[in-house]
Design an enzyme around this catalytic site. Structure first.
Site, PDB file in Angstrom:
ATOM      1  N   HIS A  13      -7.140   5.080  48.841  1.00 43.65           N
ATOM      2  CA  HIS A  13      -8.005   5.723  47.849  1.00 43.65           C
ATOM      3  C   HIS A  13      -7.070   6.227  46.744  1.00 43.65           C
ATOM      4  O   HIS A  13      -5.935   6.621  47.031  1.00 43.65           O
ATOM      5  CB  HIS A  13      -8.701   6.974  48.373  1.00 43.65           C
TER       6      HIS A  13
ATOM      7  N   ASP B 233      -5.274   9.390  47.601  1.00 46.13           N
ATOM      8  CA  ASP B 233      -4.212   9.363  48.628  1.00 46.13           C
ATOM      9  C   ASP B 233      -2.844   9.144  48.002  1.00 46.13           C
ATOM     10  O   ASP B 233      -1.832   9.599  48.533  1.00 46.13           O
ATOM     11  CB  ASP B 233      -4.396   8.191  49.613  1.00 46.13           C
TER      12      ASP B 233
HETATM   13  C1  XLS Z   1     -14.947   7.515  56.206  1.00 44.90           C
HETATM   14  C2  XLS Z   1     -14.701   6.141  55.752  1.00 44.90           C
HETATM   15  C3  XLS Z   1     -13.592   5.993  54.738  1.00 44.90           C
HETATM   16  C4  XLS Z   1     -13.697   4.651  54.073  1.00 44.90           C
HETATM   17  C5  XLS Z   1     -12.982   4.556  52.775  1.00 44.90           C
HETATM   18  O1  XLS Z   1     -15.593   7.765  57.201  1.00 44.90           O
HETATM   19  O2  XLS Z   1     -14.455   5.348  56.876  1.00 44.90           O
HETATM   20  O3  XLS Z   1     -12.364   6.179  55.341  1.00 44.90           O
HETATM   21  O4  XLS Z   1     -13.236   3.640  54.903  1.00 44.90           O
HETATM   22  O5  XLS Z   1     -13.461   5.449  51.846  1.00 44.90           O
END
Ligand code: XLS
Ligand code: NI
Ligand code: NI
Length: 424
Positions: free
Chosen positions: A90, A93
């Site tokens: 993301h 991150d």
């Molecule tokens: C959260 C989601 C997130 C997505 C990406 O529960 O799994 O990690 O994979 O935004």
């Protein structure tokens, strides 16, 4: 220059994962296409609803570009140690948070240039990028479904910036998970309007993909709830209905996550079968949920029989294609050491490899397929096929004329479960 973070750590131990081993005519690495999730391994600091940070890392606090670069250095060291072909991120991150769009855009561009240079010296490519539109308080009432049009605008600009960065880094997919695209209470929510906005937003994403010549897949990730009380992308079937409603079924596929399937009251193979039966499987987020606690615990997978059935459905549908197996999985908050990061991933990779081998063996043996063929054999008869082209009155005439009286037959569930047990 080495960061020293992984100094003294033992190498990843694999007993089943061997990237070059050929499974059903293809290298294991090319089947599984493993990815590390940047957020769980490098951005999450160990908080849970009752307690704060437990991990103390040299790249903390994460509000500074120098430390964001150190975090990237450590991440690429781990990718090398694990020999993984992909990672995922993301925006939040990888870059330090600056609080406003223009500064966030600058830091995103700077850090993705830095990551791009690191990728040149590494085998690890980008499986997918995505935007974090759920952590900052501005997203508390949703992103594209927010009642405030300024938030919709901020979301559009944010997704554009993340698609540009994903494209720049040669990403193979772009993911949208609607963490707060849903509601807390219907008392303050116009669901129909929010769904229309979410559909329009996704159409803009697809248009922009074509405009910039991005060849990756656009994927949405279903999850029923958490953080929202109810999320619009509830499960695979709900997402497919949504995509059809807004005319996006040929443009968008699904990124399915094991733990989200469990939260929706399904098994992972149910979700996979829904997607593959519609040709809409894009990629998977592999993890596992604790079956007792009822949250999205995002643990590393360790249940071989379950994982084997998942890869069985994936192999049957022709594999992951441009998608991959992203470990959307995090350590337990007591697992403080660099070694734990290696062990968590290596264990997950081994479990998936073992599951893949079992799935391939079941496909090569053909036992499940021939049981299916036998069960549906009646539908091979011309009279049965013709019935699907006829109507209720003609079928009724035939039932009366031929005195059709169905004789129930065993579904043989126990025998089939015993069969699977031979392989796992
Ligand atoms: C959260 C989601 C997130 C997505 C990406 O529960 O799994 O990690 O994979 O935004
Ligand atoms: Ni998740
Ligand atoms: Ni996920």
């Amino acid at each position: 220059m080495a960061t020293g973070f992984f100094d003294g750590v033992n190498a990843a131990e694999f007993h089943h994962y061997n990237p070059d081993e050929i499974v059903m005519g293809k290298r294991m690495e090319d089947h599984l296409r493993f990815a590390v999730a940047y957020w769980h391994s490098f951005a999450w600091e160990g908080q849970d609803p009752f307690g704060g940070q437990t991990f103390i890392r040299p790249w903390h606090p994460q509000d500074d570009m120098g430390r964001a670069k150190m975090k990237a250095d450590v991440a690429f060291e781990m990718f090398d140690l694990l020999n993984v072909p992909f990672f995922c991120w993301h925006d939040a991150d990888i870059r330090p948070e600056q609080g406003n769009f223009a500064d966030n855009l600058n830091t995103l561009n700077e850090i993705t240039d830095y990551i791009g240079e690191k990728m040149e010296g590494s085998k690890t490519g980008l499986l997918w990028g995505t935007a974090n539109m759920f952590s900052d308080r501005r997203w508390m009432s949703g992103a594209s479904t927010n009642p405030d049009p300024d938030v919709f605008a901020f979301a559009a600009a944010t997704v554009k910036s993340c698609m540009d960065a994903t494209h720049k880094l040669g990403g193979q997919n772009y993911v949208l998970w609607g963490g707060r695209e849903g509601y807390e209470t219907l008392l303050n929510t116009d669901m129909g309007q929010e769904l229309d906005h979410m559909g329009r937003f996704l159409s803009m994403v697809v248009d922009y993909k074509h405009k910039i010549g991005f060849e990756g897949q656009i994927l949405v990730e279903p999850k029923p709830q958490e953080p929202s009380k109810h999320q619009y992308d509830y499960d695979a079937a709900t997402c497919i209905g949504f995509l059809r409603k807004y005319g996006l079924e040929d443009e968008v596929k699904l990124n399915l996550e094991q733990g989200h399937a469990i939260l929706a009251g399904h098994s992972f193979e149910h979700e996979l079968a829904v997607a593959t039966s519609e040709g809409m499987l894009g990629s998977i987020d592999m993890n596992r949920n604790d079956y007792q606690s009822g949250w999205d615990t995002d643990q590393f997978p360790n249940n071989v029989p379950e994982v084997a059935l998942c890869y069985y459905h994936i192999l049957k549908a022709g594999g992951l294609g441009q998608g991959g197996t992203n470990f959307d999985a995090k350590l337990r908050r007591q697992s403080l050491d660099a070694q734990d990061l290696i062990d968590g991933h290596a264990g997950g990779m081994d479990v998936c490899a073992r599951g893949l081998k079992a799935a391939a063996a079941m496909i090569e043996d053909g036992g499940l397929e021939s049981a299916l063929q036998q069960r549906y054999a009646g539908w091979e008869m011309p009279v049965a096929k013709a019935m699907l082209e006829s109507d209720l009155s003609s079928i009724t005439k035939r039932v009366l004329a031929e005195g059709i009286t169905p004789e129930p037959r065993s579904g043989r569930q126990e025998a089939l479960e015993n069969y699977v047990n031979k392989f796992v």
